[in-house]
Design a protein around this motif. Structure first.
Motif, PDB file in Angstrom:
ATOM      1  N   ARG A 298     -10.465   3.907  -3.775  1.00  0.00           N
ATOM      2  CA  ARG A 298      -9.332   3.724  -3.106  1.00  0.00           C
ATOM      3  C   ARG A 298      -9.758   4.433  -1.589  1.00  0.00           C
ATOM      4  O   ARG A 298     -10.632   4.889  -1.711  1.00  0.00           O
ATOM      5  CB  ARG A 298      -8.320   4.602  -3.711  1.00  0.00           C
ATOM      6  CG  ARG A 298      -7.676   4.176  -4.927  1.00  0.00           C
ATOM      7  CD  ARG A 298      -6.518   4.977  -5.173  1.00  0.00           C
ATOM      8  NE  ARG A 298      -5.326   4.212  -4.455  1.00  0.00           N
ATOM      9  CZ  ARG A 298      -4.199   5.140  -4.057  1.00  0.00           C
ATOM     10  NH1 ARG A 298      -4.214   6.426  -4.363  1.00  0.00           N
ATOM     11  NH2 ARG A 298      -3.246   4.559  -3.298  1.00  0.00           N
TER      12      ARG A 298
ATOM     13  N   GLN B 136      -5.424  -3.096   7.357  1.00  0.00           N
ATOM     14  CA  GLN B 136      -5.775  -3.381   6.002  1.00  0.00           C
ATOM     15  C   GLN B 136      -6.581  -4.290   5.732  1.00  0.00           C
ATOM     16  O   GLN B 136      -7.523  -4.273   4.652  1.00  0.00           O
ATOM     17  CB  GLN B 136      -4.147  -3.631   5.174  1.00  0.00           C
ATOM     18  CG  GLN B 136      -4.411  -3.527   3.887  1.00  0.00           C
ATOM     19  CD  GLN B 136      -5.010  -4.505   2.946  1.00  0.00           C
ATOM     20  OE1 GLN B 136      -4.869  -5.734   3.534  1.00  0.00           O
ATOM     21  NE2 GLN B 136      -5.603  -4.347   1.847  1.00  0.00           N
TER      22      GLN B 136
ATOM     23  N   ASP C 121      -6.049   0.966   0.752  1.00  0.00           N
ATOM     24  CA  ASP C 121      -5.068   1.086  -0.605  1.00  0.00           C
ATOM     25  C   ASP C 121      -3.853   2.027   0.088  1.00  0.00           C
ATOM     26  O   ASP C 121      -2.781   2.202  -0.529  1.00  0.00           O
ATOM     27  CB  ASP C 121      -5.712   1.684  -1.318  1.00  0.00           C
ATOM     28  CG  ASP C 121      -6.934   0.824  -1.961  1.00  0.00           C
ATOM     29  OD1 ASP C 121      -6.638  -0.088  -2.783  1.00  0.00           O
ATOM     30  OD2 ASP C 121      -8.206   1.268  -1.596  1.00  0.00           O
TER      31      ASP C 121
ATOM     32  N   PRO D 127       0.643  -1.179  -0.032  1.00  0.00           N
ATOM     33  CA  PRO D 127       0.187   0.222  -0.069  1.00  0.00           C
ATOM     34  C   PRO D 127       0.942   1.172   0.033  1.00  0.00           C
ATOM     35  O   PRO D 127       2.062   1.087   0.329  1.00  0.00           O
ATOM     36  CB  PRO D 127      -0.860  -0.227   1.228  1.00  0.00           C
ATOM     37  CG  PRO D 127       0.207  -0.920   2.248  1.00  0.00           C
ATOM     38  CD  PRO D 127       0.975  -1.865   1.272  1.00  0.00           C
ATOM     39  N   ASP D 128       0.220   2.353  -0.313  1.00  0.00           N
ATOM     40  CA  ASP D 128       1.102   3.581  -0.212  1.00  0.00           C
ATOM     41  C   ASP D 128       0.992   3.910   1.141  1.00  0.00           C
ATOM     42  O   ASP D 128       0.141   3.617   1.851  1.00  0.00           O
ATOM     43  CB  ASP D 128       0.249   4.983  -1.096  1.00  0.00           C
ATOM     44  CG  ASP D 128       0.490   4.564  -2.487  1.00  0.00           C
ATOM     45  OD1 ASP D 128       1.463   3.809  -3.099  1.00  0.00           O
ATOM     46  OD2 ASP D 128      -0.693   4.741  -3.407  1.00  0.00           O
TER      47      ASP D 128
ATOM     48  N   ALA E 253      -0.745  -5.302   0.896  1.00  0.00           N
ATOM     49  CA  ALA E 253      -2.210  -4.647   0.255  1.00  0.00           C
ATOM     50  C   ALA E 253      -2.970  -5.938  -0.110  1.00  0.00           C
ATOM     51  O   ALA E 253      -2.826  -6.962  -0.628  1.00  0.00           O
ATOM     52  CB  ALA E 253      -1.709  -3.742  -0.575  1.00  0.00           C
TER      53      ALA E 253
ATOM     54  N   PRO F 138     -11.696   8.714  -4.563  1.00  0.00           N
ATOM     55  CA  PRO F 138     -11.055   8.074  -3.187  1.00  0.00           C
ATOM     56  C   PRO F 138     -11.477   8.633  -2.009  1.00  0.00           C
ATOM     57  O   PRO F 138     -11.962  10.073  -1.561  1.00  0.00           O
ATOM     58  CB  PRO F 138      -9.453   8.290  -3.401  1.00  0.00           C
ATOM     59  CG  PRO F 138      -9.286   9.422  -4.237  1.00  0.00           C
ATOM     60  CD  PRO F 138     -10.342   9.698  -5.093  1.00  0.00           C
TER      61      PRO F 138
END
Length: 330
Positions: free
Chosen positions: A226, A291, A297, A3-4, A330, A197
């Motif tokens: 997202r 998560q 995300d 994930p970011d 993720a 998102p």
């Protein structure tokens, strides 16, 4: 796939509870910029900087902070976290976002939200009943200004526009990412309608509170969306809870009226819920569990709270980048 991960900075300006010392506003703002530079060096995706007014959160112009950070970084995504859209002119927001996007070569992002402070609403002359429709109207206008030229528009809360093109035009096409920041069903429905998102709130509430909102959001999307969640985080090689406890306690006492759930502050409950604390392995496991719970995300990691000393903040950012980010899934 990972994930970011964004470093979230809200900028509370509180004394160190161990020493009673409060750094100057100048030093506090410079320290936040330094954190973003270290976050890039440590492998974070981006930085998100909050907007507040008339409180001990002292960042009132996050775009200026982000422009400063842009000049000192090259890969870091640069986002607000959040922009209080009902308190702004959407024309100016479009211009500022596009200017940042040009200056940072296409790294700008925006998170918009209604805000959490009735006192701020009052100071900006906004009636509570107008807050939600104003946000809806301004958001739609903002997206139109970012994607279209020669905009003609009429609404309820600002003067009409006739054949207006904001400049500069953003580098990212169709526009820089714009997130809706909210944990309410109404705002998540708006995010789904507009295909935007969803950024959940940076609250002191248990993440379980947002399961239904996220499910509702995804059920209403016509395309993949997202979701991101902010988490209060502290990571250390050992004794993380003992080190962080006085700082989290100080922050929670300050922030609870705006971000709490109405229950008395219980630091142990926080550390088992919305606050993630431990060694790198424990922190990674906790974030991976979040998560799985919400299908995230992106994570927003809020480390700098409660007067935590700058060197401790930077050490935690570096350790998180080195030993937590590689373990995130993720």
């Amino acid at each position: 796939m990972q994930p970011d991960v964004y470093l979230l900075i809200l900028g509370d300006h509180l004394p160190d509870p161990r020493t009673g010392r409060t750094v100057s506003q100048r030093d506090r703002l410079h320290a936040m910029c330094a954190q973003a530079v270290v976050a890039e060096e440590s492998g974070f995706t981006g930085v998100a900087i909050g907007e507040h007014h008339f409180t001990r959160y002292i960042v009132s112009a996050p775009e200026l902070m982000l422009a400063t950070i842009a000049a000192r970084t090259s890969t870091l995504r640069l986002s607000t976290g959040v922009t209080l859209l009902p308190h702004r002119d959407p024309v100016r927001v479009a211009e500022e976002l596009a200017t940042l996007d040009v200056l940072c070569d296409g790294r700008a992002e925006l998170v918009v939200a209604r805000g959490v402070s009735p006192a701020t609403d009052e100071a900006f002359g906004i009636q509570h009943d107008d807050l939600r429709p104003r946000f809806d109207e301004y958001l739609r206008l903002l997206l139109q200004l970012l994607t279209e030229t020669n905009v003609t528009w009429h609404g309820w809360f600002r003067t009409p526009l006739e054949n207006v093109t904001t400049t500069p035009r953003p580098i990212q096409v169709p526009h820089p990412p714009v997130w809706i920041g909210s944990g309410s069903a109404i705002s998540s429905d708006l995010a789904a309608e507009l295909g935007m998102p969803l950024m959940l709130p940076s609250t002191l509430r248990s993440p379980d509170a947002y399961v239904d909102v996220v499910t509702r959001y995804r059920d209403r999307l016509s395309a993949p969306g997202r979701v991101a969640l902010p988490s209060h985080v502290y990571v250390a090689p050992d004794n993380a809870r003992d080190r962080w406890r006085p700082y989290l306690s100080a922050y929670a006492a300050f922030a609870d009226p705006l971000r709490g759930d109405g229950q008395p502050v219980d630091v142990d409950r926080l550390m088992n819920g919305s606050a993630v604390c431990g060694d790198p392995h424990e922190v990674a496991d906790r974030l991976n569990a979040l998560q799985s719970l919400l299908g995230l995300d992106a994570h927003l990691v809020l480390i700098d709270v409660g007067g935590l000393p700058p060197d401790d903040v930077l050490a935690a950012i570096r350790l998180f980048g080195e030993q937590v980010i590689p373990k995130l899934t993720a």
